[in-house]
Design a protein around this motif. Structure first.
Motif, short mmCIF file in Angstrom:
data_model
loop_
_atom_site.label_atom_id
_atom_site.label_comp_id
_atom_site.label_asym_id
_atom_site.label_seq_id
_atom_site.Cartn_x
_atom_site.Cartn_y
_atom_site.Cartn_z
N ASP A 1 0.82 -1.21 0.00
CA ASP A 1 0.00 0.00 0.00
C ASP A 1 0.86 1.27 0.00
O ASP A 1 0.64 2.19 0.78
CB ASP A 1 -0.98 -0.01 1.18
N GLU B 1 -9.29 4.11 2.16
CA GLU B 1 -9.30 2.94 1.28
C GLU B 1 -10.49 2.98 0.33
O GLU B 1 -11.57 3.42 0.70
CB GLU B 1 -9.34 1.65 2.10
N HIS C 1 -4.12 -3.85 1.37
CA HIS C 1 -5.38 -3.16 1.16
C HIS C 1 -5.72 -2.24 2.32
O HIS C 1 -6.00 -1.07 2.11
CB HIS C 1 -6.57 -4.09 0.89
N HIS D 1 -4.92 0.09 5.56
CA HIS D 1 -3.77 0.95 5.80
C HIS D 1 -3.30 0.97 7.24
O HIS D 1 -2.28 1.61 7.55
CB HIS D 1 -4.10 2.38 5.34
#
Length: 382
Positions: A8, A188, A214, A216
């Motif tokens: 991410d 997200e 995916h 955070h």
């Protein structure tokens, strides 16, 4: 075997319109420093390398320079998957130049989820890279029209990958999913429009470590061996104060894992400052900061240009609210007006009470009365 888990990165992203290029350069240097210092056998990058499918050229250069440096200067292998923000085809283009004995790069879904197999003193370790894919691409890829949600997609990926894992190997999965009961952030993007977007942790049964991307926030998801490393930068003020880190995994001979969080220190933190404006100005004069700031003002009255004044000390102040606005109920829910329209002073007093949660002061109401009398005098002369 030592595994360094990250993901991410969202290269090319902005924070409330502010470029993060310098911040991302700084955290990539810290990831590279961790690779050099700890010499992991494998670096896992669990998706969302870029913030969008067509990233800016600066973001592509950042990523290319990082991968080129790790490959040239370190003995660390790399497992890399596409996330929901990435273009699977773009990520897959890197695979054509990769050393298949050292790098596993997975872009679109594939009916052949073949692992990267590495050896340590205890035997083989199989790394399966499961990139993000929606249910429509999964139906086509796996020839299964019953796939209807993210859980079905991941189940099909895991089942396919399992067939290629040697029976005597420890198994590591990299995936980009939303595991049920994990904690999301405001930054997200949803993995599915409508329906249930989460997957149960049990879908990964048989894997000794699951490196997730995916979400955070760093966290475990259904077991210590199923983990999000979290993003190295905060992308929303709801993450203010959240620790950022990389996850170092020591995979033992029996498949058990020992985890260590390696701190990431972004050059600009994300903070929420709360208080009266004058107090915050005084603090900023003593301790100015380049951090990203959200202000929550506790002043009872509206102020003139508070953002302009605070930016003298906090140039990256990006959001401002008043505490009363965040906690107040909508005015329409507070009942009907009790004041008669032929008594304008009472109407104004009730308005102040509803908006501020307290009655107007004597001085304020006297000022209102004086203004109304002047208005009446003007009308009478006309």
């Amino acid at each position: 075997m030592k595994i360094l888990h990250t993901g991410d990165w969202h290269l090319g992203r902005q924070f409330y319109g502010q470029s993060l290029e310098a911040d991302q350069d700084a955290v990539l240097d810290q990831v590279l420093g961790a690779v050099r210092t700890h010499s992991p056998d494998v670096l896992v990058i669990a998706g969302d390398i870029f913030d969008r499918a067509s990233p800016p050229a600066t973001a592509v250069r950042q990523f290319n320079n990082f991968i080129r440096t790790v490959h040239a200067d370190c003995d660390t292998s790399i497992v890399l998957i596409a996330g929901n923000h990435d273009s699977g085809d773009r990520i897959a283009s890197y695979a054509s130049l990769a050393d298949p004995k050292r790098l596993l790069i997975r872009g679109p879904l594939s009916p052949e989820e073949r692992p990267l197999i590495l050896e340590d003193e205890h035997g083989p370790v199989a790394f399966s890279g499961l990139p993000f894919g929606n249910e429509f691409s999964a139906r086509e890829c796996y020839g299964d029209s019953s796939i209807s949600c993210p859980a079905d997609v991941v189940a099909a990926q895991v089942a396919c990958a399992r067939t290629y894992v040697p029976g005597n190997a420890r198994w590591v999965i990299a995936a980009h999913v939303f595991v049920a009961n994990a904690t999301p952030s405001e930054s997200e993007r949803s993995l599915q429009v409508g329906g249930i977007e989460t997957v149960p942790p049990g879908v990964f049964d048989g894997a000794h470590y699951v490196a997730l991307g995916h979400l955070h926030r760093q966290q475990s998801a259904g077991g210590e061996h199923i983990r999000y490393s979290g993003s190295p930068l905060a992308f929303g003020f709801d993450e203010a104060g959240s620790a950022k880190s990389l996850t170092m995994v020591d995979l033992a001979h029996d498949g058990s894992v020992t985890l260590q969080q390696l701190p990431i220190n972004p050059p600009r933190a994300v903070r929420v400052l709360k208080g009266e404006l004058e107090e915050l100005l005084d603090k900023g004069g003593r301790e100015p900061s380049e951090d990203f700031i959200k202000l929550v003002l506790t002043d009872k009255k509206l102020l003139i240009d508070p953002m302009g004044r605070i930016r003298e000390h906090y140039p990256n102040a990006l959001a401002l609210t008043y505490e009363r606005d965040e906690s107040a109920e909508p005015i329409l829910l507070r009942g009907s007006s009790q004041a008669k329209l032929d008594d304008p002073i009472a109407v104004v007093g009730e308005f102040l009470s509803q908006v501020r949660g307290e009655d107007g002061t004597d001085d304020e109401m006297a000022l209102v009365g004086s203004a109304l009398r002047q208005l009446n005098n003007v009308e009478e002369r006309a």
